[in-house]
Scaffold this motif. Structure first.
Motif, PDB file in Angstrom:
ATOM      1  N   GLU A   1       0.816  -1.208   0.000  1.00 10.16           N
ATOM      2  CA  GLU A   1       0.000   0.000   0.000  1.00 10.16           C
ATOM      3  C   GLU A   1       0.859   1.271   0.000  1.00 10.16           C
ATOM      4  O   GLU A   1       1.975   1.306   0.530  1.00 10.16           O
ATOM      5  N   ASN A   2       0.330   2.304  -0.649  1.00  7.25           N
ATOM      6  CA  ASN A   2       0.972   3.630  -0.673  1.00  7.25           C
ATOM      7  C   ASN A   2       2.376   3.605  -1.288  1.00  7.25           C
ATOM      8  O   ASN A   2       3.306   4.228  -0.764  1.00  7.25           O
TER       9      ASN A   2
ATOM     10  N   LEU B   1     -11.180  -0.730  -7.870  1.00  7.10           N
ATOM     11  CA  LEU B   1     -10.877   0.678  -7.630  1.00  7.10           C
ATOM     12  C   LEU B   1     -10.255   0.886  -6.250  1.00  7.10           C
ATOM     13  O   LEU B   1      -9.287   1.644  -6.097  1.00  7.10           O
ATOM     14  N   TYR B   2     -10.804   0.217  -5.252  1.00  5.86           N
ATOM     15  CA  TYR B   2     -10.237   0.350  -3.908  1.00  5.86           C
ATOM     16  C   TYR B   2      -8.826  -0.232  -3.842  1.00  5.86           C
ATOM     17  O   TYR B   2      -7.971   0.258  -3.099  1.00  5.86           O
TER      18      TYR B   2
ATOM     19  N   TYR C   1      -6.581   2.337  -5.319  1.00  4.23           N
ATOM     20  CA  TYR C   1      -6.408   3.384  -4.293  1.00  4.23           C
ATOM     21  C   TYR C   1      -5.398   2.931  -3.243  1.00  4.23           C
ATOM     22  O   TYR C   1      -4.563   3.712  -2.778  1.00  4.23           O
ATOM     23  N   ARG C   2      -5.462   1.652  -2.882  1.00  4.29           N
ATOM     24  CA  ARG C   2      -4.563   1.111  -1.848  1.00  4.29           C
ATOM     25  C   ARG C   2      -3.104   1.211  -2.264  1.00  4.29           C
ATOM     26  O   ARG C   2      -2.247   1.609  -1.464  1.00  4.29           O
TER      27      ARG C   2
ATOM     28  N   PHE D   1      -4.259   8.112 -10.856  1.00  2.09           N
ATOM     29  CA  PHE D   1      -4.919   6.998 -11.523  1.00  2.09           C
ATOM     30  C   PHE D   1      -5.445   7.514 -12.852  1.00  2.09           C
ATOM     31  O   PHE D   1      -6.346   8.345 -12.901  1.00  2.09           O
TER      32      PHE D   1
ATOM     33  N   VAL E   1     -14.977   5.976  -3.526  1.00  2.00           N
ATOM     34  CA  VAL E   1     -13.606   5.533  -3.303  1.00  2.00           C
ATOM     35  C   VAL E   1     -12.733   6.686  -2.821  1.00  2.00           C
ATOM     36  O   VAL E   1     -11.673   6.475  -2.247  1.00  2.00           O
ATOM     37  N   ASN E   2     -13.184   7.921  -3.057  1.00  2.00           N
ATOM     38  CA  ASN E   2     -12.511   9.129  -2.562  1.00  2.00           C
ATOM     39  C   ASN E   2     -11.424   9.627  -3.507  1.00  2.00           C
ATOM     40  O   ASN E   2     -10.469  10.287  -3.080  1.00  2.00           O
ATOM     41  N   PHE E   3     -11.555   9.310  -4.801  1.00  2.00           N
ATOM     42  CA  PHE E   3     -10.635   9.876  -5.782  1.00  2.00           C
ATOM     43  C   PHE E   3     -11.012  11.340  -6.065  1.00  2.00           C
ATOM     44  O   PHE E   3     -12.185  11.686  -6.143  1.00  2.00           O
TER      45      PHE E   3
ATOM     46  N   LYS F   1      -5.133  10.468  -5.733  1.00  7.96           N
ATOM     47  CA  LYS F   1      -5.366  10.034  -4.363  1.00  7.96           C
ATOM     48  C   LYS F   1      -5.020  11.193  -3.440  1.00  7.96           C
ATOM     49  O   LYS F   1      -3.907  11.738  -3.502  1.00  7.96           O
TER      50      LYS F   1
END
Length: 435
Positions: free
Chosen positions: A341-342, A366-367, A370-371, A379, A402-404, A432
């Protein structure tokens, strides 16, 4: 370790896995408790009935008949309530029996032991638990297992076929069958102890940077699994009728030669996208379903390292990408991305992520993107297509969940399929958030 001595160190998994065993024990305790409660209830019912009858006889001599009748009516009412509770308990037992039976069937379907399919010892060695040679490890315990897709054990007949080979010999030419297993959820595939067939007259690859825009020699791969038997066939197939995945991708002189170089209302240019972030901060990334790897080439020319995932539909895409001097991964979109992640600066996907994927699965993807993106990572959703109604009612709200953060977005009508109407393309650059 030697196979002959594996009886001391090899552990074949039982039908009961730890999670199921714990659940089964808990359910059995509940079952025994309910049964015990029913027995006690029946016992008290029998005592109560005889006791109340006895009391009624004595009351007849000690008090009036009317008083005894009132008390007897009250007792009978109490007994009726107990009978209702007993009925409820019986229903609970039936429900618990159904759950136990379902859990047993599920555990049996996910076990390498099956009475109806004869699994070879090679399968059990590949998928089973193995005792660590130096004893208990503080982080791993005492055993280690190979990873494999959850559906592998549900496809036991196919698994038997896939694992049928001579140990130490040449693997079957089953690339198409193996890829079918992956698409059915058996991903990653189990490891095998055999050698893949090698190309005849193999020669050293073309050196970089010339390899990036050079068609590799035909002797670089094994052609048995593909309709075309040489690269000339692949390069020229856009001229002939037929439906193929990425039909003209292998002709590097056509569209591949200018992909992602132009920025207009239908296409985003790589330089414009990279300019959205401080210079040099986009360094590593992933291209999902990247065809022949040209996106990775364009990024490499800008000092960005991209790993490309792709499947070998109708052609040797992974081999071609590697021949160009790029990194490829043979994996479907169903598999969790094998990155921490990240960590990645950019994730790109063209055409592959679209409405052919079930909506719930698409959201999980998608999540996962994001991870693996770092805060501030990009993205790039390239030529995503769906119906107009889907875009407004399903996908735009999904991106928001998803918070994009949307940095750039273009929507236009998709007119390349005369049969399907009301489709649109979406190009979008998401970020992100830093926090």
């Amino acid at each position: 370790m030697d196979t002959e001595s594996s009886t001391d160190t090899f552990f074949i998994p039982k039908k009961e896995q730890k999670g199921h065993v714990h659940t089964m024990k808990s359910m059995m305790k509940v079952l025994l408790l309910i049964v015990a409660t029913n027995l006690v209830t029946i016992y008290f019912l029998s005592i109560a009935e005889s006791h109340f009858i006895s009391d009624a006889r004595s009351i007849k001599h000690r008090t009036s008949i009317s008083t005894a009748q009132i008390e007897l009516t009250t007792c009978r009412s109490y007994m009726e309530e107990l009978k209702v509770e007993l009925k409820k308990s019986q229903l609970e037992v039936q429900e618990l029996h159904f759950q136990l039976n379902s859990a047993y069937k599920l555990r049996k379907s996910n076990s390498i032991d099956d009475d109806h399919v004869d699994l070879s010892n090679e399968i059990k060695l590949s998928l089973g638990h193995h005792i660590l040679p130096f004893g208990n490890h503080p982080k791993m315990g005492s055993k280690i297992s190979s990873s494999y897709g959850s559906a592998c054990l549900k496809l036991k007949e196919e698994l038997v076929k896939y694992m049928n080979y001579q140990v130490g010999g040449e693997c079957p030419m089953d690339d198409v069958f193996a890829q079918k297993l992956m698409l059915m959820g058996c991903e990653p595939l189990p490891r095998r102890r055999c050698h893949p067939k090698s190309p005849k007259n193999y020669i050293e690859p073309t050196p970089k940077p010339r390899s990036v825009w050079t068609i590799p020699p035909d002797t670089s791969i094994v052609w048995d699994s593909y309709p075309c038997k040489n690269y000339s066939c692949l390069v020229e197939r856009w001229r002939h009728p037929g439906v193929f995945d990425c039909k003209d991708c292998f002709d590097l002189r056509r569209r591949e030669s200018f992909r992602w170089l132009r920025d207009n209302e239908f296409d985003y240019g790589i330089d414009n996208v990279l300019a959205m972030k401080p210079k040099g901060t986009i360094r590593i990334g992933l291209d999902i379903g990247g065809g022949v790897g040209t996106f990775a080439v364009r990024m490499m020319e800008r000092n960005v390292t991209i790993i490309t995932t792709t499947m070998n539909f109708d052609g040797p895409f992974n081999s071609f990408i590697s021949s160009r001097g790029l990194l490829s991964m043979h994996m479907t979109v169903s598999q969790r991305f094998p990155f921490f992640e990240n960590t990645l600066d950019i994730v790109h996907s063209m055409h592959v992520l679209s409405n052919w994927i079930p909506e719930v699965m698409f959201e999980f993807i998608l999540y996962d993107i994001y991870r693996i993106l770092r805060p501030g990572g990009l993205f790039w959703l390239d030529h995503f297509f769906c119906f107009t109604k889907q875009l407004n009612e399903t996908y735009i709200p999904m991106f928001e969940r998803v918070n994009f953060k949307i940095l750039r977005k273009t929507i236009w009508r998709k007119n390349d399929n005369p049969v399907i109407k009301n489709e649109v393309y979406l190009n979008a650059i998401f970020e992100k958030p830093l926090k």
